[in-house]
Design an enzyme around this catalytic site. Structure first.
Site, PDB file in Angstrom:
ATOM      1  N   ASP A 203      -4.207 -11.203 -32.353  1.00 39.01           N
ATOM      2  CA  ASP A 203      -2.793 -11.495 -32.499  1.00 39.01           C
ATOM      3  C   ASP A 203      -2.354 -11.101 -33.896  1.00 39.01           C
ATOM      4  O   ASP A 203      -3.186 -10.881 -34.778  1.00 39.01           O
ATOM      5  CB  ASP A 203      -2.539 -13.000 -32.302  1.00 39.01           C
ATOM      6  CG  ASP A 203      -3.332 -13.821 -33.308  1.00 39.01           C
ATOM      7  OD1 ASP A 203      -2.774 -14.138 -34.376  1.00 39.01           O
ATOM      8  OD2 ASP A 203      -4.521 -14.126 -33.055  1.00 39.01           O
ATOM      9  N   ASP A 205      -0.522 -12.629 -37.143  1.00 36.09           N
ATOM     10  CA  ASP A 205      -0.280 -13.968 -37.657  1.00 36.09           C
ATOM     11  C   ASP A 205       1.224 -14.202 -37.878  1.00 36.09           C
ATOM     12  O   ASP A 205       2.017 -13.260 -37.906  1.00 36.09           O
ATOM     13  CB  ASP A 205      -1.057 -14.167 -38.964  1.00 36.09           C
ATOM     14  CG  ASP A 205      -1.411 -15.621 -39.211  1.00 36.09           C
ATOM     15  OD1 ASP A 205      -1.924 -16.274 -38.284  1.00 36.09           O
ATOM     16  OD2 ASP A 205      -1.177 -16.095 -40.325  1.00 36.09           O
TER      17      ASP A 205
END
Length: 263
Positions: A203, A205
């Site tokens: 992902d 952040d």
């Protein structure tokens, strides 16, 4: 204890699948129980130990993992080289979800963990370069898509960062963010083990994206989707690991009176 395994992988529970002819070892340590019994099997013709970092059922959150017990137990089984796959967030747009990165630096932002075996005396670990170049090189060479370099910031967890925290880490030079890389790497070096991380970016952040920010489900889902890719890469890296004899990850303690046990 006689040597049972030469190499270890510390990772998620899904990595059990890449071991053949598995036997389990429950190792008693001066630091309590390990995250789970250690599975030992064959990979690329070598004896490899596997330890699920968070336990078999993910019962240990990042700040409660028995890091000291885990590394001591692996050393006691004969392990000398450790491959450490982990999920990370991206702090800058130099990386993207799905990227594999072998970092070369670490920033420890944890604060509740016992980060050393040293409890008495003067033993100061040299840690300017926290990862073993031999193990890191084998990981990087195992897949042409693996990127080398970058600083992994390790936060306490279990919560994710605020946007301001995330932006600050990026401005300070961080590339990746994670919750388990410390004190694992330093404890491995104190146990005279060769250790390197393999980071899967799951992902971006909070400070590196707009919208709701990172969530647990997307992290777990992307990691599960890449398990086959990761296990194949690890098997190739295990086959290509250099001889650890003479590596500075071990020789740093030559001539030093260590005040803790290295089995």
């Amino acid at each position: 204890m006689n040597s049972t395994a030469e190499v270890a992988v510390i990772g998620g529970t899904g990595f059990y699948s890449f071991l053949d002819d598995v036997e389990e070892h429950a190792v008693e340590t001066p630091y309590g129980a390990t995250s789970a019994p250690i599975a030992v099997g064959e990979v690329a013709g070598r004896r490899v130990a596997f330890l699920p970092r968070h336990g078999r059922h993910h019962e240990f959150p990042p700040h409660a993992i028995p890091y000291r017990a885990n590394l001591w137990a692996l050393r006691a089984l004969g392990v000398r080289q450790v491959l450490a796959p982990c999920a990370v967030g991206g702090l800058t747009h130099d990386v993207a979800p799905g990227d594999l990165v072998v970092p070369d630096q670490l920033v420890d932002r944890t604060h509740r963990r016992i980060s050393s075996y040293v409890e008495t005396g003067a033993v100061h670990l040299p840690f300017a370069d926290p990862y073993c170049p031999g193990v890191a090189g084998a990981l990087a060479a195992a897949d042409p898509d693996v990127r080398s370099g970058g600083a992994m910031v390790v936060i306490e967890g279990p919560r994710f960062s605020t946007r301001a925290e995330s932006q600050r880490y990026a401005e300070s030079g961080g590339t990746l963010i994670n919750m388990t890389g410390a004190p694992e790497a330093a404890l491995a070096r104190e146990q005279r083990l060769c250790y390197a991380a393999l980071a899967l970016v799951t992902d971006m952040d909070a400070g590196a994206e707009s919208g709701a920010g990172v969530g647990q489900e997307e992290v777990f889902a992307l990691f599960r989707a890449n398990l086959e890719r990761l296990t194949g890469l690890l098997a190739r890296a295990v086959a290509a690991l250099p001889d650890p004899a003479g590596c500075s990850c071990s020789t740093w303690a030559d001539g030093i009176d260590l005040t803790y046990d290295v089995p």
